[in-house]
Enzyme design. Structure first.
Site, short mmCIF file in Angstrom:
data_model
loop_
_atom_site.label_atom_id
_atom_site.label_comp_id
_atom_site.label_asym_id
_atom_site.label_seq_id
_atom_site.Cartn_x
_atom_site.Cartn_y
_atom_site.Cartn_z
N ASN A 37 -65.10 31.95 40.73
CA ASN A 37 -66.50 32.05 40.30
C ASN A 37 -67.42 31.11 41.08
OD1 ASN A 37 -68.57 33.06 38.79
ND2 ASN A 37 -67.95 32.09 36.85
N ARG A 147 -63.10 31.68 19.29
CA ARG A 147 -63.66 30.44 19.84
C ARG A 147 -65.12 30.37 19.44
NH1 ARG A 147 -64.85 28.79 26.21
NH2 ARG A 147 -66.97 29.50 25.85
N TYR A 159 -73.44 24.50 26.79
CA TYR A 159 -72.35 25.30 27.36
C TYR A 159 -71.91 26.37 26.35
CZ TYR A 159 -67.79 27.02 28.29
OH TYR A 159 -66.75 27.89 28.45
N ASP A 210 -64.21 24.83 22.95
CA ASP A 210 -64.08 24.36 24.34
C ASP A 210 -65.04 23.18 24.56
OD1 ASP A 210 -63.75 24.06 27.04
OD2 ASP A 210 -64.03 26.18 27.54
N HIS A 212 -65.15 21.60 27.46
CA HIS A 212 -65.55 21.80 28.85
C HIS A 212 -65.69 20.48 29.62
CE1 HIS A 212 -67.24 24.75 31.84
NE2 HIS A 212 -66.40 25.50 31.16
N GLU A 236 -60.27 22.40 23.55
CA GLU A 236 -59.95 22.67 24.95
C GLU A 236 -60.65 21.70 25.89
OE1 GLU A 236 -60.78 26.73 25.93
OE2 GLU A 236 -61.06 26.27 28.05
N GLU A 262 -57.31 25.45 32.69
CA GLU A 262 -57.89 26.64 33.34
C GLU A 262 -58.25 26.38 34.79
OE1 GLU A 262 -61.26 27.33 30.70
OE2 GLU A 262 -62.62 26.52 32.19
N ARG A 283 -53.21 26.18 29.93
CA ARG A 283 -54.14 27.30 30.15
C ARG A 283 -54.16 27.86 31.56
NH1 ARG A 283 -57.81 29.38 27.67
NH2 ARG A 283 -59.66 28.88 28.87
N GLU A 339 -56.75 34.17 26.07
CA GLU A 339 -58.21 34.28 25.96
C GLU A 339 -58.64 35.70 26.35
OE1 GLU A 339 -60.36 31.63 28.54
OE2 GLU A 339 -62.28 32.01 27.55
N TRP A 402 -69.96 19.61 34.33
CA TRP A 402 -70.54 20.76 33.63
C TRP A 402 -69.51 21.36 32.70
CZ3 TRP A 402 -69.05 26.03 34.07
CH2 TRP A 402 -69.78 26.86 33.20
C1 CS2 Z 1 -64.36 28.67 30.11
C2 CS2 Z 1 -64.95 29.52 31.15
O1 CS2 Z 1 -63.32 30.54 29.24
C3 CS2 Z 1 -63.35 29.33 29.24
O2 CS2 Z 1 -62.66 28.63 28.55
O3 CS2 Z 1 -64.16 27.35 30.30
O4 CS2 Z 1 -66.04 30.14 30.55
C4 CS2 Z 1 -65.41 28.83 32.42
O5 CS2 Z 1 -66.59 28.13 32.17
C5 CS2 Z 1 -65.61 29.88 33.46
O6 CS2 Z 1 -64.42 30.56 33.67
C6 CS2 Z 1 -66.11 29.27 34.76
O7 CS2 Z 1 -66.10 30.21 35.76
MG MG Z 2 -62.61 26.64 29.12
#
Ligand code: CS2
Ligand code: MG
Length: 402
Positions: A37, A147, A159, A210, A212, A236, A262, A283, A339, A402
């Site tokens: 992304n 979530r 976010y 999340d 983040h 998360e 992730e 993840r 997810e 972020w």
């Molecule tokens: C996120 C995503 O799905 C999640 O848990 O952290 O939305 C993430 O922000 C995006 O995959 C970024 O490309």
């Molecule tokens: Mg995430």
């Protein structure tokens, strides 16, 4: 058997996707997802300029050797660009092998360990009340796990909150949108949200959240403690994981389960977290962590420590990744949850697939391979459109995660 050609398709049916097609002399084509992304073209170039010339003439059935060639054989190894490319090749080769065998991919991995795959959906709202309502809509759709992300009083563009009624899509502009973060406001608000959710919907729905990567380890421990009464399925990415030992500080102070990974690309990113039992869910995905071949290694290591899988499945992972992930999830013994952020109708039309959602679970199909293809003619109608992820700053202007 030989690879005769390979091509990269970049398309934007609502959002950008990078897809690898690997063709063989047996007439069988394998498909892999290489989407990163906001950095799509870097992976497209890595594949087109540096990987594809190495594929032509090779035997696609030698999946393990190909993985080692592309990873170990590359002096400059690791990182999301390389591993997204390696993942796409690996996924395409597993797709080819399963198609040649005439079997759905899960059969090649060892067969079914379960009948269906528990998924969690994404509920979000601009305010606490809207988020509570949004969770209710997911419960009505049959989701067992949800979530919840919410706008936070005093924080603009939090976010995980969609604009309008659209699904949340963070990569929203050609240059990064600036957002502002404030940890004290968040720490005061988050327990109120989950208190309201438990009050409204009771004990049964699994709730996830999340963070983040926004908190320090100590702040994450405070958050985890403040959420213990609401029995989260997981919290998360509570803090960035570059320093894996940081999770010790969180782990020692809260029983709220932790999910991480992730953005990880290899087993090395998760090694200390797993071996020290600092997390509950890993993840990493088919797409970001080296395809089925490498994800299997990570899941096996995690299984030694009773850590379960919880693969990333945001919309920036294409239906090709979702298809492959569902075969992996159907097989992997230490499965936790998957997810599932629904793709738009345009995306689903470009990537015909045989998986389906029913009663809170996804079911992978029985088509030989991973069950996802691409409609090239339709894809060509949606050219690449630059979009990057946002950035975050504190109120005084300091750059933040972020
Ligand atoms: C996120 C995503 O799905 C999640 O848990 O952290 O939305 C993430 O922000 C995006 O995959 C970024 O490309
Ligand atoms: Mg995430």
């Amino acid at each position: 058997m030989k690879i005769t050609a390979a091509r990269v398709l970049v398309c934007c049916p609502g959002r950008n996707f990078v897809t690898l097609l690997v063709e063989t002399d047996q007439g069988v084509t394998g498909i892999g997802d290489a989407t990163l992304n906001g950095r799509e073209l870097a992976v497209a170039s890595y594949l087109t300029d540096h990987v594809i010339p190495n594929l032509i003439g090779r035997d696609p059935s030698r999946i393990e050797d190909m993985w080692q060639f592309l990873y170990r054989g590359s002096y400059w190894r690791r990182g999301p660009v390389q591993l997204s490319a390696v993942s796409a090749v690996d996924t395409a080769l597993w797709d080819i092998k399963a198609k040649m065998a005439g079997m759905p991919l899960y059969q090649l991995l060892g067969g079914k360990s379960r009948e269906r795959v528990l998924v969690y959906g994404h509920a979000n709202g601009g305010t606490l009340e809207e988020t509570v309502e949004a969770v209710g809509r997911y419960i009505d759709m049959g989701y067992k796990a949800i979530r919840a992300q919410s706008g936070i009083p005093g924080i603009e563009k939090a976010y995980g909150v969609a604009r309008g009624t659209l699904h949340y899509e963070p990569a929203d502009a050609a240059l990064p949108t600036e957002t502002v973060w404030d940890t004290p406001k968040y720490l005061r608000f988050a327990p109120k949200l989950f208190e309201a959710l438990r009050k409204e919907y009771g004990e049964e729905p699994e709730l996830l959240h999340d963070v983040h990567h926004r908190l320090t380890p100590n702040e994450a421990a405070q958050l985890g403690k403040s959420l213990e009464d609401y029995r989260l399925f997981w919290m998360e990415d509570p803090t960035p994981a570059e320093n894996q030992q940081a999770f010790r500080l969180i782990r020692e102070r809260t029983t709220t389960p932790i999910a991480v990974g992730e953005i990880f690309n290899t087993i090395w990113d998760a090694k200390e977290l797993i071996e020290n039992q600092l997390i509950d869910y890993i993840r990493t995905t088919v797409l970001r962590a080296g395809g089925i071949t490498h994800l299997r290694r990570i899941a096996d290591l995690a299984s030694l420590y009773q850590i379960r899988t919880g693969s990333h499945g945001a919309t920036d992972l294409s239906p090709v990744t979702m298809g492959a992930a569902l075969h992996f999830d159907t097989w992997v013994p230490n499965f936790g949850i998957q997810e599932y952020m629904r793709h738009s109708d345009e995306t689903d039309a470009v990537f015909p697939h045989d998986y389906h959602f029913a009663d809170g679970f996804l079911h992978c199909g029985e088509t030989p391979g991973h069950g996802v293809t691409i409609d090239e003619e339709l894809a060509a109608k949606y050219p690449y459109s630059p979009a990057q992820l946002p950035v975050a700053r504190l109120e005084d202007g300091t750059m933040w995660s972020w």
